[in-house]
Design a protein around this motif. Structure first.
Motif, PDB file in Angstrom:
ATOM      1  N   TRP A 142       0.829  -1.213   0.000  1.00 48.99           N
ATOM      2  CA  TRP A 142       0.000   0.000   0.000  1.00 48.99           C
ATOM      3  C   TRP A 142       0.853   1.248   0.000  1.00 48.99           C
ATOM      4  O   TRP A 142       1.944   1.277   0.581  1.00 48.99           O
ATOM      5  N   LEU A 143       0.340   2.268  -0.655  1.00 48.15           N
ATOM      6  CA  LEU A 143       0.891   3.617  -0.588  1.00 48.15           C
ATOM      7  C   LEU A 143      -0.042   4.451   0.273  1.00 48.15           C
ATOM      8  O   LEU A 143      -1.256   4.452   0.060  1.00 48.15           O
ATOM      9  N   LYS A 144       0.545   5.159   1.240  1.00 45.46           N
ATOM     10  CA  LYS A 144      -0.286   5.976   2.145  1.00 45.46           C
ATOM     11  C   LYS A 144       0.282   7.380   2.214  1.00 45.46           C
ATOM     12  O   LYS A 144       1.497   7.574   2.216  1.00 45.46           O
ATOM     13  N   ARG A 145      -0.602   8.310   2.295  1.00 46.98           N
ATOM     14  CA  ARG A 145      -0.174   9.681   2.526  1.00 46.98           C
ATOM     15  C   ARG A 145      -1.199  10.299   3.462  1.00 46.98           C
ATOM     16  O   ARG A 145      -2.295  10.653   3.056  1.00 46.98           O
ATOM     17  N   TRP A 167      -4.890   9.672   2.452  1.00 48.34           N
ATOM     18  CA  TRP A 167      -5.045   9.021   1.163  1.00 48.34           C
ATOM     19  C   TRP A 167      -4.372   7.657   1.170  1.00 48.34           C
ATOM     20  O   TRP A 167      -3.305   7.477   1.768  1.00 48.34           O
ATOM     21  N   SER A 168      -4.947   6.704   0.426  1.00 50.68           N
ATOM     22  CA  SER A 168      -4.316   5.396   0.296  1.00 50.68           C
ATOM     23  C   SER A 168      -4.537   4.851  -1.113  1.00 50.68           C
ATOM     24  O   SER A 168      -5.579   5.088  -1.727  1.00 50.68           O
ATOM     25  N   LEU A 169      -3.525   4.151  -1.597  1.00 49.25           N
ATOM     26  CA  LEU A 169      -3.577   3.510  -2.911  1.00 49.25           C
ATOM     27  C   LEU A 169      -2.989   2.119  -2.764  1.00 49.25           C
ATOM     28  O   LEU A 169      -2.045   1.920  -2.000  1.00 49.25           O
TER      29      LEU A 169
END
Lengths: 344, 314
Positions: free
Chosen positions: B202-205, B215-217
Motif C-alpha cells: 500500500w501507498l499511504k499519505r 489518502w491510500s492507494l
C-alpha cells in the motif's frame, strides 16, 4: 514577412507541403513553451523554431500557464512575423459532449495563424486531419506511446509527428525510424526506466481530488480531471508517500524519479532521425525559459553544423539543471498542499 | 439480458477459484508479464485456459500485455499467433500498436479495448471500430452518462465495471521490486523476481493531525489501484435503465474468494434489476462488500466527481 521556419522533414499527411521552407534553419527544430505572451516573445526572440501555447482549460496546465484566444492570436502573429511557427496544444481529452467545441476552436486557431496542433484523443486527431488537411498534427505525450507499432498506428490515423518516451535510446529511435516515416520528437529530458508512467496512463490525481474550471472559464459543461482540463494535475507521483507491505514498516518514497535536462544525446538523436526537440516549462519563470531556449538554440545549431560532442557546454548545463530542479520542488509541494485543502 | 465478467491471471487460480457467478472471464494479467504463468505472456497455457472456461459454458476473452515496449513486441506477437488459432470469444488490447498488430495478422475475433486504452470519446470509439474493436472500456474518469453517450453515439458495446479497485496507473517496471533489496541488484524481468506482490502493498499519505488528506492507494507492482473498492451494488436499477449490459468485477490483486463472493452478490442484484423486481435491502450485501474492502467503498467517477466518494441509493 519572413517565411516561417518549418519543423517538418515530412509533408503533412493530407497535404503536399514543401520540405523545408525558404529561410528555414537546417537540421532539427526547437519547440519551446509559451505559457504567456511574454514567454512567447522571449522564446521567439531567442530562436525557437516553433512555440506552443495552450488555450484556457484545454492543455493540462493551470490557467496561469494557458492563454486566452486573443493572446494566442497575438502570439501567432508575433511568431510568424519573425519566421517562427505556433502550435496550439489541445491535449486534454474532450468529454463526448464537448467534442465539437475542440474542433471549432482548432478551426479558429488555424484561421488565426496556428500552423499545427498537439493532440491526444485519436478521434480528435482524425477530425482535425479531415477538417484542416494541411495542418501539422503532433501526438501528445498524453497518448502514452510505448513502441514502434504505436508510431505506425498514429501515422495511419493521420498524425505527422509523435513524441517519443523519455526513456528511449538511440537504438529504439532508429528502430521506429525504420518502422514508420512519421516525424519524431523528443523532450529535452533524460530519465531512467523506473516508476510510474506519466502522463498517458495515469489518473491518480483525479482519483484523489480535482476542481473544475467553471469559475474561470465560464460555463464549460464538463466534469474535470487533469486529463480533461480541470485545474491541474497535483503531481501525485512526485510527492512523498509511505510505501510497504501490510504488516511491515513503510518507507518514505516518491513514485517516480524526476527527469533531468539532457544534452549529450543531441547529435546521436539527430543522426537517428529526431526532427524536433521539445522544451517543456510553460509554468516556469520567463527568465528561465529565455535562458534555456538560448542554450538549446546554440546546441542544436552546433549539431546542424556537424558537432558530435557538446561537452564544452557541461558547466552551463549543470547550472541550468540546478535551477530547473529548484523551481520544480517548490511547485510540487504547493500542488499537493492545494489538493489536500480541497473538499472532494 | 446482461453479461457479468471478471479477470483471472493464470490456470492455477482459474482451477482453484469459483467463478460460477460470471458469464465471461478475461484471462490474463495485462499489467505484468512476469506474473506466474500469466495467460497474457504464456502462449502454451492458452488452450488449457480456454478449454476450462468454455467447458463451463462461459465466454473466454484473452488479455494482451498493456504497455509493451519495443523489446516486447516479438513475444506479444507469438501470443497473438497462438491465440488467433484458438476459438477465443474476444481479445483485449490496451495498446494501439498491438491493435494494429492484431489486424495485420488477420484477426477476425472481436477485439475489446481495455482500461488503459485512453477511451474518452465516441469519435475515438468510431476510429477503433474501423480497426475491429467491438467493445470499449471507457476511461474510469468518465461518468455513467458519458459512458452511455459513447455507447449510443458510436454504436459500440461498453464495459462497465461495477465493483473492485480502479486501475489508476500502470508501469513498465515493478515498483515493489525496485524498492526491495533484490531490486537493487537486478532489474525486473531479468530473473530476479521473487513475487513479493503476493503480499499486499500500500501507498499511504496521511497524518493524524489532519495537516494532510488521508489518502491510500494499493500497489500491485506494475499497477496502482484505487485504495477504495468501486461499488455499484445499490445502482443496478439505474444501470439497467440506462441500457448498459456488460458489467465487470475487478479481481486483480485480490485474495482467493473475493471474485466468488462479489460475483454472487452482483449476479443476484443485477438479475433483480433487469427483471424489474424490487431491490430489497442492500445492507447485508454492503456489509459483505465492505468487509472485503480494507479502505472502504467508493463510486469512482460515475456520478461526476473525484473518484473516492460513495453515494448511496438515497
Amino acid at each position: 514577412m519572413v517565411p516561417p521556419r518549418s519543423l517538418r522533414s515530412l509533408p503533412p499527411k493530407g497535404a503536399q507541403a514543401s520540405l523545408g521552407r525558404p529561410g528555414a534553419r537546417p537540421g532539427a527544430k526547437l519547440l519551446a513553451p509559451a505559457g504567456s505572451l511574454e514567454m512567447a516573445h522571449a522564446a521567439v526572440d531567442e530562436g525557437a523554431d516553433i512555440i506552443y501555447v495552450g488555450p484556457l482549460g484545454f492543455s493540462r496546465r493551470p490557467y496561469e500557464s494557458e492563454m486566452s484566444d486573443d493572446a494566442i492570436r497575438e502570439a501567432a502573429a508575433y511568431a510568424r512575423s519573425r519566421g517562427a511557427e505556433l502550435r496550439v496544444v489541445l491535449n486534454t481529452f474532450p468529454t463526448p459532449y464537448d467534442f465539437g467545441r475542440f474542433v471549432d476552436k482548432a478551426l479558429r486557431y488555424a484561421a488565426d495563424g496556428a500552423s499545427g496542433f498537439i493532440v491526444t484523443d485519436v478521434g480528435l486527431l482524425r477530425a482535425l486531419r479531415r477538417e484542416i488537411p494541411d495542418t501539422v498534427l503532433h501526438v501528445s505525450i498524453g497518448s502514452g506511446i510505448s513502441n514502434l507499432a504505436d508510431a505506425a498506428f498514429y501515422r495511419d490515423a493521420g498524425a505527422d509527428v509523435i513524441i517519443l518516451p523519455y526513456r528511449w535510446d538511440v537504438a529504439e529511435i532508429e528502430a521506429v525510424r525504420r518502422a514508420s516515416d512519421i516525424g519524431l520528437e523528443t523532450f529535452l529530458f533524460e530519465t531512467v526506466q523506473t516508476g510510474k508512467l506519466c502522463p498517458g496512463k495515469c489518473i491518480m490525481s483525479s482519483y484523489l481530488r480535482f476542481r473544475d474550471w467553471k469559475e474561470v472559464e465560464g460555463n464549460r459543461d464538463f466534469h474535470g480531471s487533469a486529463n480533461r482540463g480541470a485545474k491541474e494535475c497535483y503531481r501525485v507521483c512526485q510527492a512523498n508517500w509511505e510505501f510497504g507491505a501490510v504488516g511491515s514498516d513503510p518507507v518514505e518514497i516518491k513514485l517516480r524519479r524526476d527527469a533531468r535536462l539532457m544534452l549529450a544525446q543531441l547529435p546521436a538523436f539527430v543522426a537517428a532521425g529526431v526532427s524536433c526537440f521539445k522544451l517543456s516549462g510553460r509554468e516556469r519563470p520567463v527568465g528561465m525559459i529565455r535562458d534555456l531556449v538560448r542554450f538549446y538554440r546554440r546546441a542544436i545549431d552546433e549539431v546542424a553544423a556537424g558537432a558530435a560532442d557538446l561537452g564544452h557546454h557541461t558547466a552551463e548545463l549543470a547550472e541550468l539543471r540546478v535551477r530547473w530542479v529548484r523551481e520544480k520542488a517548490k511547485r510540487v509541494d504547493t500542488l499537493m498542499d492545494r489538493a489536500a485543502s480541497y473538499v472532494s | 439480458m446482461f453479461e457479468l465478467s471478471t479477470d483471472v491471471g493464470n490456470l492455477k487460480e482459474l482451477r482453484e477459484g469459483d467463478f460460477s457467478a460470471y458469464d465471461a472471464i478475461y484471462l490474463g494479467d495485462f499489467s505484468c508479464p512476469e506474473y506466474p504463468n500469466n495467460f497474457s505472456s504464456h502462449a502454451e497455457l492458452l488452450a488449457a485456459g480456454l478449454e476450462h472456461v468454455h467447458a463451463r459454458g462461459q465466454k473466454a476473452y484473452l488479455r494482451l500485455y498493456a504497455v509493451p515496449g519495443n523489446d516486447d513486441l516479438a513475444w506479444v506477437g507469438d501470443v497473438i499467433d497462438t491465440a488467433l488459432a484458438l476459438p477465443f470469444d474476444a481479445i483485449e488490447v490496451h495498446n494501439l500498436g498491438v491493435l494494429r498488430m492484431l489486424r495485420e495478422r488477420g484477426c477476425t475475433a472481436p477485439i475489446h479495448l481495455g482500461v488503459f486504452g485512453n477511451l474518452y470519446t465516441h469519435e475515438t470509439a468510431k476510429v477503433l471500430k474501423d480497426h475491429g474493436v467491438t467493445r470499449v472500456y471507457p476511461n474510469p474518469e468518465l461518468s455513467l452518462d458519458e459512458v452511455r453517450y459513447i455507447a449510443e453515439h458510436a454504436d459500440i458495446e461498453v464495459l462497465v465495471p461495477v465493483h473492485g479497485k480502479i486501475p489508476l496507473v500502470i508501469s513498465e517496471t515493478c515498483f515493489i521490486l525496485e524498492h526491495s533489496e533484490e531490486g537493487a541488484e537486478g532489474a525486473c524481468g531479468e530473473g530476479s523476481c521473487s513475487y513479493q506482490c503476493t503480499q499486499e502493498h500500500w501507498l499511504k499519505r496521511g497524518r493524524d493531525d489532519g495537516s494532510r488528506a488521508d489518502w491510500s492507494l494499493k500497489d500491485t507492482g506494475r499497477m496502482t489501484l484505487s485504495g477504495k473498492d468501486l461499488c455499484m451494488v445499490e445502482h443496478g436499477e439505474r444501470l439497467a435503465g440506462m441500457g448498459l449490459k456488460h458489467f465487470y468485477v475487478h479481481n486483480k490483486g485480490e485474495a482467493p474468494g473475493y471474485a466468488a463472493a462479489v460475483g454472487r452478490i452482483y449476479r443476484d442484484a443485477l438479475e433483480r434489476a433487469f427483471a424489474g423486481e424490487a431491490a430489497g435491502d442492500f445492507a447485508p450485501a454492503l456489509d459483505t462488500l465492505a468487509s472485503l474492502a480494507r479502505e472502504g467503498l467508493c463510486n469512482g467517477y460515475y456520478f461526476e466527481g473525484a473518484g473516492q466518494r460513495y453515494i448511496g441509493r438515497s
